[in-house]
Design a protein around this motif. Structure first.
Motif, PDB file in Angstrom:
ATOM      1  N   ASN A 148       0.822  -1.210   0.000  1.00 54.08           N
ATOM      2  CA  ASN A 148       0.000   0.000   0.000  1.00 54.08           C
ATOM      3  C   ASN A 148       0.856   1.260   0.000  1.00 54.08           C
ATOM      4  O   ASN A 148       0.533   2.246  -0.673  1.00 54.08           O
ATOM      5  N   LYS A 149       1.934   1.225   0.763  1.00 56.80           N
ATOM      6  CA  LYS A 149       2.816   2.392   0.824  1.00 56.80           C
ATOM      7  C   LYS A 149       3.503   2.624  -0.512  1.00 56.80           C
ATOM      8  O   LYS A 149       3.651   3.764  -0.963  1.00 56.80           O
ATOM      9  N   MET A 150       3.918   1.537  -1.194  1.00 51.38           N
ATOM     10  CA  MET A 150       4.536   1.667  -2.517  1.00 51.38           C
ATOM     11  C   MET A 150       3.538   2.246  -3.514  1.00 51.38           C
ATOM     12  O   MET A 150       3.894   3.118  -4.322  1.00 51.38           O
ATOM     13  N   ALA A 151       2.305   1.763  -3.471  1.00 57.22           N
ATOM     14  CA  ALA A 151       1.274   2.271  -4.384  1.00 57.22           C
ATOM     15  C   ALA A 151       1.016   3.750  -4.130  1.00 57.22           C
ATOM     16  O   ALA A 151       0.863   4.539  -5.078  1.00 57.22           O
ATOM     17  N   PHE A 152       0.963   4.143  -2.848  1.00 53.84           N
ATOM     18  CA  PHE A 152       0.743   5.555  -2.515  1.00 53.84           C
ATOM     19  C   PHE A 152       1.908   6.420  -3.007  1.00 53.84           C
ATOM     20  O   PHE A 152       1.690   7.485  -3.608  1.00 53.84           O
ATOM     21  N   ASN A 153       3.141   5.988  -2.735  1.00 51.14           N
ATOM     22  CA  ASN A 153       4.316   6.779  -3.136  1.00 51.14           C
ATOM     23  C   ASN A 153       4.381   6.941  -4.649  1.00 51.14           C
ATOM     24  O   ASN A 153       4.713   8.017  -5.155  1.00 51.14           O
ATOM     25  N   LEU A 154       4.056   5.874  -5.378  1.00 47.19           N
ATOM     26  CA  LEU A 154       4.080   5.960  -6.838  1.00 47.19           C
ATOM     27  C   LEU A 154       2.981   6.893  -7.333  1.00 47.19           C
ATOM     28  O   LEU A 154       3.214   7.727  -8.219  1.00 47.19           O
ATOM     29  N   ALA A 155       1.787   6.792  -6.759  1.00 44.22           N
ATOM     30  CA  ALA A 155       0.682   7.676  -7.152  1.00 44.22           C
ATOM     31  C   ALA A 155       1.023   9.125  -6.848  1.00 44.22           C
ATOM     32  O   ALA A 155       0.754  10.020  -7.659  1.00 44.22           O
ATOM     33  N   ASN A 156       1.611   9.367  -5.686  1.00 47.80           N
ATOM     34  CA  ASN A 156       1.989  10.727  -5.298  1.00 47.80           C
ATOM     35  C   ASN A 156       3.034  11.299  -6.260  1.00 47.80           C
ATOM     36  O   ASN A 156       2.960  12.466  -6.656  1.00 47.80           O
TER      37      ASN A 156
END
Length: 291
Positions: A148-156
């Protein structure tokens, strides 16, 4: 040859020399580039969807009757309304109940799930003013997992790139000197394989490739200076000069015949370009994740 044989006091260290030249070259490129001007194409300066009527009004038609027919056809398709409704419907589904939407996509397969999570965070960052991953865990009850953190960082990162694409390109260029510096040791391994019967060690091949790459940067720096002074493009000429020099360097350094040198020349250059594409792909991916 003299550097490898041990007479090194008269010569600069090839590793420091290459790193210095690459930094100078990419610094010149970044100064002369207009990447920052690309920020005007960022999402902050764009309409949320394409207004097809406006785009058609900007086109040239032979007569007014032709313009009216084209606009009537666009209106009949209702594409403007469809595009806007599609975007709004997708965003509203996410924002109506973010926790429920996230729990639904969290049951999908790994690849599908990860990309949908990126889309979820992309929407919440844009519309719900989420700035940090911890905010999303508190607000939406999202599990604090690595995925989830990887997905958030990539989206950001993608949101920031969309806002300021020119700034991202400048950041990407600033990393190229170090990418070049760490890329050559992998390439030198293939040189060692091609000339495995020669007495040279891997380090000798590495020094040879660093010297050649240094000359390429010198030629490109000179080319950029000439372009700035005389306002013409000379990169192609200097790359041809380097291509001829590289062949002569391989002949003189490894002391092999023309046919063998030509075959190894084209083989190693092919490997160089393949490794270069891989290195640039990794650099772009790393830059996107950490932007």
């Amino acid at each position: 040859k003299e550097y490898i044989s041990g007479r090194r006091l008269s010569y600069t260290n090839p590793f420091r020399f290459l790193l210095s030249l690459s930094i100078i070259y990419f610094l010149i490129l970044s100064i002369n580039s207009e990447f920052e001007s690309f920020n005007k194409f960022g999402s902050a300066n764009k309409r949320p969807f394409i207004d097809l009527n406006t785009e058609f009004n900007n086109l040239e038609f032979e007569n007014e009757a032709e313009r009216k027919i084209a606009l009537a056809q666009i209106d009949s398709l209702k594409l403007n309304k469809y595009l806007k409704n599609t975007i709004d419907q997708k965003d509203s589904m996410v924002l109506a109940n973010p926790k429920l939407y996230f729990n639904q996509i969290d049951t999908n397969g790994l690849t599908d799930r990860f990309f949908k999570k990126i889309d979820f965070f992309n929407t919440t960052i844009k519309h719900d003013t989420i700035y940090y991953f911890d905010e999303s865990t508190e607000k939406f009850g999202i599990p604090s997992t690595r995925e989830n953190k990887m997905a958030f960082n990539l989206a950001n990162s993608l949101v920031e790139i969309e806002k300021r694409p020119g700034t991202f390109l400048n950041t990407l260029f600033s990393k190229l000197p170090f990418t070049t510096f760490f890329f050559l040791p992998f390439f030198s391994f293939f040189i060692w394989l091609v000339y495995i019967r020669k007495k040279y060690t891997y380090t000798d091949h590495l020094i040879f490739s660093f010297h050649n790459q240094s000359l390429l940067f010198i030629l490109l720096i000179v080319s950029n200076l000439l372009n700035a002074v005389f306002n013409f493009s000379s990169e192609g000429l200097f790359i041809l000069i380097f291509a001829f020099y590289l062949y002569k360097a391989m002949r003189n350094f490894y002391q092999q015949g023309r046919v063998k040198t030509v075959i190894k020349y084209f083989f190693l250059n092919t490997i160089f370009f393949i490794l270069g594409i891989i290195a640039i792909t990794i650099l772009i991916a790393q830059s996107v994740f950490t932007y």
